[in-house]
Design a protein around this motif. Structure first.
Motif, PDB file in Angstrom:
ATOM      1  N   GLY A  21      -7.249  -0.806   5.509  1.00  0.00           N
ATOM      2  CA  GLY A  21      -6.796  -0.235   4.244  1.00  0.00           C
ATOM      3  C   GLY A  21      -6.304  -1.254   3.229  1.00  0.00           C
ATOM      4  O   GLY A  21      -5.765  -0.877   2.202  1.00  0.00           O
ATOM      5  N   ILE A  22      -6.508  -2.538   3.497  1.00  0.00           N
ATOM      6  CA  ILE A  22      -6.003  -3.556   2.573  1.00  0.00           C
ATOM      7  C   ILE A  22      -6.638  -3.409   1.194  1.00  0.00           C
ATOM      8  O   ILE A  22      -6.050  -3.762   0.188  1.00  0.00           O
ATOM      9  CB  ILE A  22      -6.230  -4.995   3.125  1.00  0.00           C
ATOM     10  CG1 ILE A  22      -5.439  -6.027   2.317  1.00  0.00           C
ATOM     11  CG2 ILE A  22      -7.702  -5.356   3.141  1.00  0.00           C
ATOM     12  CD1 ILE A  22      -4.000  -6.172   2.692  1.00  0.00           C
ATOM     13  N   ASP A  53      -6.987  -0.901  -0.521  1.00  0.00           N
ATOM     14  CA  ASP A  53      -6.272   0.056  -1.367  1.00  0.00           C
ATOM     15  C   ASP A  53      -5.179  -0.670  -2.140  1.00  0.00           C
ATOM     16  O   ASP A  53      -4.494  -0.058  -2.943  1.00  0.00           O
ATOM     17  CB  ASP A  53      -5.593   1.146  -0.514  1.00  0.00           C
ATOM     18  CG  ASP A  53      -6.594   1.822   0.400  1.00  0.00           C
ATOM     19  OD1 ASP A  53      -7.806   1.712   0.132  1.00  0.00           O
ATOM     20  OD2 ASP A  53      -6.158   2.452   1.375  1.00  0.00           O
ATOM     21  N   VAL A  54      -5.001  -1.938  -1.857  1.00  0.00           N
ATOM     22  CA  VAL A  54      -3.887  -2.691  -2.428  1.00  0.00           C
ATOM     23  C   VAL A  54      -4.368  -3.523  -3.616  1.00  0.00           C
ATOM     24  O   VAL A  54      -5.401  -4.182  -3.543  1.00  0.00           O
ATOM     25  CB  VAL A  54      -3.261  -3.624  -1.361  1.00  0.00           C
ATOM     26  CG1 VAL A  54      -2.293  -4.607  -1.981  1.00  0.00           C
ATOM     27  CG2 VAL A  54      -2.572  -2.798  -0.299  1.00  0.00           C
ATOM     28  N   TRP A  64      -3.983  -6.806  -5.441  1.00  0.00           N
ATOM     29  CA  TRP A  64      -3.378  -8.080  -5.058  1.00  0.00           C
ATOM     30  C   TRP A  64      -3.874  -9.222  -5.916  1.00  0.00           C
ATOM     31  O   TRP A  64      -4.939  -9.145  -6.506  1.00  0.00           O
ATOM     32  CB  TRP A  64      -3.564  -8.359  -3.571  1.00  0.00           C
ATOM     33  CG  TRP A  64      -4.953  -8.686  -3.132  1.00  0.00           C
ATOM     34  CD1 TRP A  64      -5.996  -7.821  -3.037  1.00  0.00           C
ATOM     35  CD2 TRP A  64      -5.458  -9.963  -2.721  1.00  0.00           C
ATOM     36  NE1 TRP A  64      -7.115  -8.487  -2.588  1.00  0.00           N
ATOM     37  CE2 TRP A  64      -6.814  -9.791  -2.388  1.00  0.00           C
ATOM     38  CE3 TRP A  64      -4.869 -11.226  -2.598  1.00  0.00           C
ATOM     39  CZ2 TRP A  64      -7.604 -10.850  -1.943  1.00  0.00           C
ATOM     40  CZ3 TRP A  64      -5.663 -12.277  -2.157  1.00  0.00           C
ATOM     41  CH2 TRP A  64      -7.009 -12.077  -1.835  1.00  0.00           C
ATOM     42  N   ARG A 113       0.833  -1.200   0.000  1.00  0.00           N
ATOM     43  CA  ARG A 113       0.000   0.000   0.000  1.00  0.00           C
ATOM     44  C   ARG A 113       0.870   1.255   0.000  1.00  0.00           C
ATOM     45  O   ARG A 113       0.671   2.150  -0.809  1.00  0.00           O
ATOM     46  CB  ARG A 113      -0.939   0.003   1.206  1.00  0.00           C
ATOM     47  CG  ARG A 113      -1.983   1.112   1.134  1.00  0.00           C
ATOM     48  CD  ARG A 113      -2.957   1.062   2.288  1.00  0.00           C
ATOM     49  NE  ARG A 113      -2.307   1.455   3.536  1.00  0.00           N
ATOM     50  CZ  ARG A 113      -2.120   0.645   4.576  1.00  0.00           C
ATOM     51  NH1 ARG A 113      -2.510  -0.613   4.528  1.00  0.00           N
ATOM     52  NH2 ARG A 113      -1.525   1.084   5.657  1.00  0.00           N
ATOM     53  N   ARG A 114       1.868   1.270   0.898  1.00  0.00           N
ATOM     54  CA  ARG A 114       2.726   2.454   0.983  1.00  0.00           C
ATOM     55  C   ARG A 114       3.534   2.674  -0.285  1.00  0.00           C
ATOM     56  O   ARG A 114       3.815   3.807  -0.655  1.00  0.00           O
ATOM     57  CB  ARG A 114       3.685   2.335   2.183  1.00  0.00           C
ATOM     58  CG  ARG A 114       2.978   2.497   3.519  1.00  0.00           C
ATOM     59  CD  ARG A 114       3.955   2.634   4.663  1.00  0.00           C
ATOM     60  NE  ARG A 114       4.796   1.449   4.838  1.00  0.00           N
ATOM     61  CZ  ARG A 114       4.426   0.347   5.483  1.00  0.00           C
ATOM     62  NH1 ARG A 114       3.202   0.263   5.997  1.00  0.00           N
ATOM     63  NH2 ARG A 114       5.245  -0.664   5.606  1.00  0.00           N
ATOM     64  N   ARG A 161       2.653   1.549  -3.299  1.00  0.00           N
ATOM     65  CA  ARG A 161       1.777   1.401  -4.478  1.00  0.00           C
ATOM     66  C   ARG A 161       2.231   0.235  -5.353  1.00  0.00           C
ATOM     67  O   ARG A 161       2.317   0.356  -6.580  1.00  0.00           O
ATOM     68  CB  ARG A 161       1.751   2.698  -5.283  1.00  0.00           C
ATOM     69  CG  ARG A 161       1.103   3.838  -4.511  1.00  0.00           C
ATOM     70  CD  ARG A 161       1.009   5.091  -5.358  1.00  0.00           C
ATOM     71  NE  ARG A 161       0.353   6.155  -4.618  1.00  0.00           N
ATOM     72  CZ  ARG A 161       0.953   6.922  -3.702  1.00  0.00           C
ATOM     73  NH1 ARG A 161       2.222   6.718  -3.405  1.00  0.00           N
ATOM     74  NH2 ARG A 161       0.288   7.870  -3.073  1.00  0.00           N
TER      75      ARG A 161
END
Length: 158
Positions: free
Chosen positions: A95-96, A98-99, A101, A46-47, A49
């Motif tokens: 916030g997962i 936002d990832v 995957w 996430r951090r 991107r």
């Protein structure tokens, strides 16, 4: 078709290394420490991107131990249960979503499977759990071997 494939490959290559890892591979075997590793890798992705590639290495049955289809079904069932577990764990991680995957399964022993996954997925970083759980003790040595391979930065999550 091959042209398109190589074009995608080039554009992917072009993106690499611009700002931090683009593909983070995390090995998950259903143990608590591997799920913690997935949560950690999710935060990292996430951090930065990055794309989070969750990899489950399906054990290969010894020849003669298996009689074809039933074993394949069993390992697929395990993979399905793991996907469910990972989704549930992911939902608990703030916030997962936002990832980006993906879930991948590779066959082999944990070390070879993760190396193959990291190669094929063009991993920029690899995250594994340091599980001491019975039946998962092997993952500890897997982490050590991945570090020694020296091909990717490896993070071991307790």
């Amino acid at each position: 078709m091959t042209e398109q494939h190589s074009h995608q490959f080039d554009s992917h290559q072009f993106e690499r290394g611009t700002d931090g890892p683009k593909v983070i591979v995390v090995g998950v075997d259903g143990s608590d420490s591997s799920l913690r590793a997935a949560a950690y890798a999710g935060g990292l992705a996430r951090r930065q991107r990055a794309l989070l590639a969750v990899v489950y290495v399906q054990p290969v049955m010894a020849a003669g131990a298996a009689f074809g289809a039933p074993v394949a079904e069993t390992t697929d069932e395990i993979a399905e249960n793991l996907v469910q577990q990972i989704r549930e764990a992911a939902e608990r991680v703030k916030g997962i979503f936002d990832v980006r995957w993906e879930f991948h399964t590779f066959r082999g022993d944990p070390y070879s499977g993760l190396v193959k996954a990291a190669d094929e997925l063009k991993a920029d970083a690899v995250v594994v759990g340091a599980s001491e759980q019975a039946g998962h003790r092997i993952i500890g040595s897997v982490a050590v071997r991945l570090v020694k391979a020296g091909r990717w930065p490896v993070t071991v999550v307790p």
